[in-house]
Design a protein around this motif. Structure first.
Motif, PDB file in Angstrom:
ATOM      1  N   ARG A 358      47.403  34.217  50.827  1.00  0.00           N
ATOM      2  CA  ARG A 358      47.181  34.716  49.466  1.00  0.00           C
ATOM      3  C   ARG A 358      45.887  34.136  48.900  1.00  0.00           C
ATOM      4  O   ARG A 358      45.416  33.077  49.320  1.00  0.00           O
ATOM      5  N   THR A 360      44.505  32.440  45.834  1.00  0.00           N
ATOM      6  CA  THR A 360      45.041  31.637  44.735  1.00  0.00           C
ATOM      7  C   THR A 360      43.892  31.057  43.927  1.00  0.00           C
ATOM      8  O   THR A 360      42.873  30.641  44.480  1.00  0.00           O
ATOM      9  N   ASP A 549      41.053  38.221  37.817  1.00  0.00           N
ATOM     10  CA  ASP A 549      41.726  39.518  37.818  1.00  0.00           C
ATOM     11  C   ASP A 549      41.980  40.043  39.230  1.00  0.00           C
ATOM     12  O   ASP A 549      42.787  40.948  39.417  1.00  0.00           O
ATOM     13  N   THR A 551      42.815  37.963  41.902  1.00  0.00           N
ATOM     14  CA  THR A 551      43.581  36.987  42.682  1.00  0.00           C
ATOM     15  C   THR A 551      45.058  37.387  42.729  1.00  0.00           C
ATOM     16  O   THR A 551      45.544  38.184  41.908  1.00  0.00           O
ATOM     17  N   ASP A 552      45.776  36.801  43.685  1.00  0.00           N
ATOM     18  CA  ASP A 552      47.220  37.053  43.796  1.00  0.00           C
ATOM     19  C   ASP A 552      48.015  36.126  42.880  1.00  0.00           C
ATOM     20  O   ASP A 552      48.999  36.540  42.267  1.00  0.00           O
ATOM     21  N   THR A 553      47.597  34.858  42.826  1.00  0.00           N
ATOM     22  CA  THR A 553      48.321  33.863  42.042  1.00  0.00           C
ATOM     23  C   THR A 553      47.327  32.984  41.301  1.00  0.00           C
ATOM     24  O   THR A 553      46.282  32.615  41.852  1.00  0.00           O
ATOM     25  N   SER A 567      50.385  35.867  37.664  1.00  0.00           N
ATOM     26  CA  SER A 567      49.155  36.656  37.812  1.00  0.00           C
ATOM     27  C   SER A 567      48.277  36.450  36.591  1.00  0.00           C
ATOM     28  O   SER A 567      48.711  35.911  35.559  1.00  0.00           O
ATOM     29  N   HIS A 568      47.042  36.887  36.709  1.00  0.00           N
ATOM     30  CA  HIS A 568      46.099  36.741  35.603  1.00  0.00           C
ATOM     31  C   HIS A 568      46.606  37.439  34.349  1.00  0.00           C
ATOM     32  O   HIS A 568      46.607  36.850  33.253  1.00  0.00           O
TER      33      HIS A 568
END
Length: 591
Positions: A358, A360, A549, A551-553, A567-568
């Motif tokens: 992911r 992150t 915006d 990213t996954d986490t 999330s964002h």
């Protein structure tokens, strides 16, 4: 002379004096030759007055021209031979000093490489530069004692023997007077060591400040802080200058006494010998020889004082080198292998958990908090961080370095071609794909490109750095200055990111990879980074909405600990502190 590829040996780092002796012991035959040449050279200098006295007493005074010619010829022969000895002494001692210089450089560089990333955490860059530039030269110069220094002792003893044959009274005065002169200079040498030590410390601090000022000049100018830092530098340089004056004052006294006292002593002994000659206790030739002997002794005594001065300075610098050599890298007691499959990284101190595969992001009001977490996750600082449930310090460090890469946005860029600066692949088997990413043009990945070339172009495309290569006269073969000073800050940042992407690590930890980019380029990099690293673990520290915006986490940090995760968009709606920190652009920028 030490070869560039020769092992310098294991230095004796127990003390500064032992380190200097180690430098001598590494070249025993050369040092012995220097001592021999220096001793014979000085003894023959002392023999000159003896030959002159014999020419006067046996030839000139009785009118024996044969004896005069014989002793004059001997005097010429000894002088010519001594000239050759002087050349050989100088050449040999130059080799001794150069060997010590290069050997110390290799030892210091080897220790710096051994410490690696642990070095900046234990010693400032300015002090390391001071050791490599100034201290090394001073240490090598102090080895002069093994040549002229030993020769001075031998010449002193030889002259003492010759004086006994002329007059026991004069011999006693010389034997007792010269040590008194050396003892008078001794206290100044101790004071010199203290002043020199403080001067070297201040010099290291000022050198570090020069590096910081040069590296951050663009930022300081933008913030209006250039004048403030310049004033601080001016104050520090003035303090260093004042300390330099104190060192110079002591040095001037040492050198003045080293020349003045022996000369004054020469006048006293000459007066005493003249009285003895007037009383008929010694001959005219012996009077001339006494003057010559004592005049010759001015050289050895000056050498002793000079050697004492050089050794005092050498000890100060050797202690600094020894202190550097005693530094130890972060201990590696790990014996376990890295996880065989993608696994989570976890930092208990902050609560950050990085899931495998992911993208992150770590968001912190104080960027140092997020950077500290990456340092722990990459095992650059001791911590309780784990990887796949196994403590990082239980895993062998080479295994961690092979799989986890920490990409600092201020990491060094070494001079060379741009291709060399970006770097080769870590291994052919680690290249995930030779195919160009979607959106890459045929210019970026020509049909006949090698896998290495294609991987380089892929990394440059992901970092939005193709335009940098296209603008350079020779493309990837263009020679770049150290730290890529011929590029802008944003261009350097993209080159650093391309270098990290080319390494293609299993886990990439990137510190502020887009902080110096404009909004359009930043958005491009954010889009391409997620695609290029798809399925691979990637962690970035940032507060940019354009990156967050995509990213996954996101982990929002307060005082170095996770305050919220999600999330964002989730954090924008649920966490006021996060929204206040990152939503600094227009609504379009955060969509």
């Amino acid at each position: 002379m030490i070869d560039a590829y020769e092992d310098p040996g294991t230095p004796d780092s127990r003390s500064g004096g032992r380190y200097l002796w180690w430098l001598v012991a590494r070249q025993p035959w050369r040092c012995a030759a220097g001592a021999m040449f220096g001793s014979v050279w000085m003894v023959l200098l002392a023999a000159t007055p003896y030959l002159m006295a014999r020419a006067i007493d046996d030839g000139l005074e009785p009118g024996d021209m044969g004896a005069l010619a014989l002793w004059s010829g001997a005097l010429f022969t000894v002088g010519a031979f001594n000239s050759w000895l002087s050349i050989m002494r100088h050449r040999t001692m130059t080799r001794v000093r150069m060997d010590a210089n290069f050997r110390t450089v290799k030892v210091v560089v080897g220790q710096a490489v051994r410490l690696g990333a642990w070095l900046p955490r234990q010693m400032g860059a300015g002090e390391v530069v001071t050791i490599g530039v100034g201290d090394v030269q001073t240490i090598s110069q102090s080895l002069t004692v093994v040549g002229p220094g030993v020769g001075a002792v031998v010449a002193y003893l030889a002259v003492a023997v010759l004086l006994v044959s002329v007059s026991p009274l004069i011999a006693a005065v010389v034997l007792l007077g010269i040590p008194v002169i050396v003892l008078l200079v001794g206290p100044l040498l101790g004071r010199l060591q203290g002043s020199e030590t403080e001067y070297r410390e201040r010099q290291g601090v000022l050198t570090a400040r020069i590096g910081d000022l040069a590296g951050g000049l663009r930022v300081l100018a933008g913030l209006g802080g250039k004048t403030l830092v310049a004033d601080a530098f001016r104050r520090d340089s003035q303090r260093l200058r004042e300390q330099g004056y104190r060192v110079g004052a002591v040095t001037s006294w040492v050198q003045a006494l080293g020349i003045g006292l022996p000369t004054l002593f020469l006048a006293v002994v000459t007066w005493l010998a003249a009285r003895l000659a007037a009383q008929g206790d010694i001959t005219v030739g012996q009077l001339v020889s006494v003057y010559g002997y004592v005049a010759v002794l001015v050289g050895p005594v000056s050498f002793w004082v000079e050697c004492g001065y050089q050794i005092s300075r050498g000890l100060v610098c050797a202690r600094r080198v020894v202190r550097f050599l005693r530094l130890e890298p972060m201990p590696d007691t790990g014996t376990r292998d890295a996880p065989s499959e993608p696994s989570a990284l976890y930092d208990p101190e902050s609560g950050v958990r990085v899931l495998p595969g992911r993208l992150t992001a770590l968001v912190a009001e104080h960027p140092a908090d997020a950077t500290a977490i990456l340092d722990r996750l990459a095992r650059y600082t001791p911590s309780d961080a784990t990887w796949g449930g196994t403590r990082l310090d239980d895993i062998a460090l080479p295994q961690i370095r092979e799989h986890i890469l920490l990409a600092d946005h201020e990491s060094d860029l070494f001079a060379g071609t741009l291709q060399d600066m970006i770097g080769p692949l870590r291994g052919a088997g680690q290249c995930r794909s030779a195919a160009p990413p979607r959106g890459a043009t045929s210019h970026n990945a020509p049909a006949d490109a090698t896998p290495h070339h294609t991987a380089t172009q892929t990394a440059l495309h992901t970092a939005a750095a193709e335009d940098i290569v296209q603008a350079l006269p020779d493309g990837l073969n263009t020679h770049m200055a150290a730290q890529a000073r011929n590029l802008s800050g944003g261009q350097r940042q993209r080159i650093r990111l391309a270098r990290a992407l080319l390494a293609d690590p299993e886990i990439l930890l990137a510190v502020e990879p887009t902080s110096a980019l404009d909004a359009h380029t930043e958005a491009t990099v954010a889009d391409r980074l997620g695609e290029a690293r798809h399925g691979r673990t990637t962690v970035v520290t940032t507060t940019s909405p354009l990156v967050l915006d995509r990213t996954d986490t996101v982990h929002y940090l307060v005082d170095g600990k996770v305050a919220a995760s999600g999330s964002h968009h989730e954090l924008l709606g649920t966490t006021p502190g996060y929204r206040a920190l990152v939503a600094r652009d227009t609504e379009e920028a955060v969509r």
